[in-house]
Design an enzyme around this catalytic site. Sequence first.
Site, mmCIF file in Angstrom:
data_model
loop_
_atom_site.group_PDB
_atom_site.id
_atom_site.type_symbol
_atom_site.label_atom_id
_atom_site.label_comp_id
_atom_site.label_asym_id
_atom_site.label_seq_id
_atom_site.Cartn_x
_atom_site.Cartn_y
_atom_site.Cartn_z
ATOM 1 C CG ASP A 168 -0.129 -9.148 -1.582
ATOM 2 O OD1 ASP A 168 0.464 -8.795 -0.696
ATOM 3 O OD2 ASP A 168 -1.323 -8.926 -1.966
ATOM 4 N N GLY A 202 0.875 -1.198 -0.068
ATOM 5 C CA GLY A 202 0.046 0.198 0.062
ATOM 6 C C GLY A 202 1.016 1.104 0.111
#
Length: 255
Positions: A159, A12
Amino acid sequence: MAKKTWVIKLGGAVLNTENAARALFDVLSNQPSHNFVIVHGGGALVDTWLKEAGFVSAKHQGLRISPAEQMPHIVGALAGCANKQLMAQAIAAGHKPVGLSLYEAGVTASQKLKALCLVGKCESNNDSIINDLLNVGRLPIVSSIGFDEQGLWYNVNADEAAAAIANNLNAELIFMTDVEAVLDANKQPLHQLDTKHIETLIAEGVIVGGMEVKVKTSLHAALHLRRGVYISSWQKPENLTALLNGEHVGTKITP
């Protein structure tokens, strides 16, 4: 007693928020009984660099299409600038960081889908220097740039990279993201998700885009690691403290 190892994926806007990473590294400084490995992306930085270079960014199924002509900018942003920004914050918090790509971390990349160009998927190569670094008190900070056996570079979803490294190390896995937890249709946090619940929410269009990738990756990692994987917010460093102390914060993904 052997130290527990945690893989923490920072994502993020943590890189764009002043002192956000520093606050998380300060938390880790107060946890001498654990080993930590940081894995990061840097999508916002990549967007900025590509835009400044005159490229248009496109995504397919939540993943950035990465043509060969864009890769020097993507690699420079992720393995260069983002990685060194995090190293700087880690040093300021008293750590001894080492910046790595996925190759040194025991992960080989290969092409994921032709449509995505040089986006890579992860394969373990059992040739990692992570444990050697942990044993001498260093903090590995791993960018999501990978290489195949021929040395071709790939942009890997961070991820997925974090999950692969956690699998290699048999480590606990935490995704620190922009949101407090995975949200339901009413934007309320979900404390726990399993396979069936995730499939339903994706089918209903509640979990979409980048969060769909994150949740599917978390579930895949939970299946392999045979333990829960956590999604929580980097905006509250106390969440990280709580997770490291065994408390249930954010969303726990279980098989």
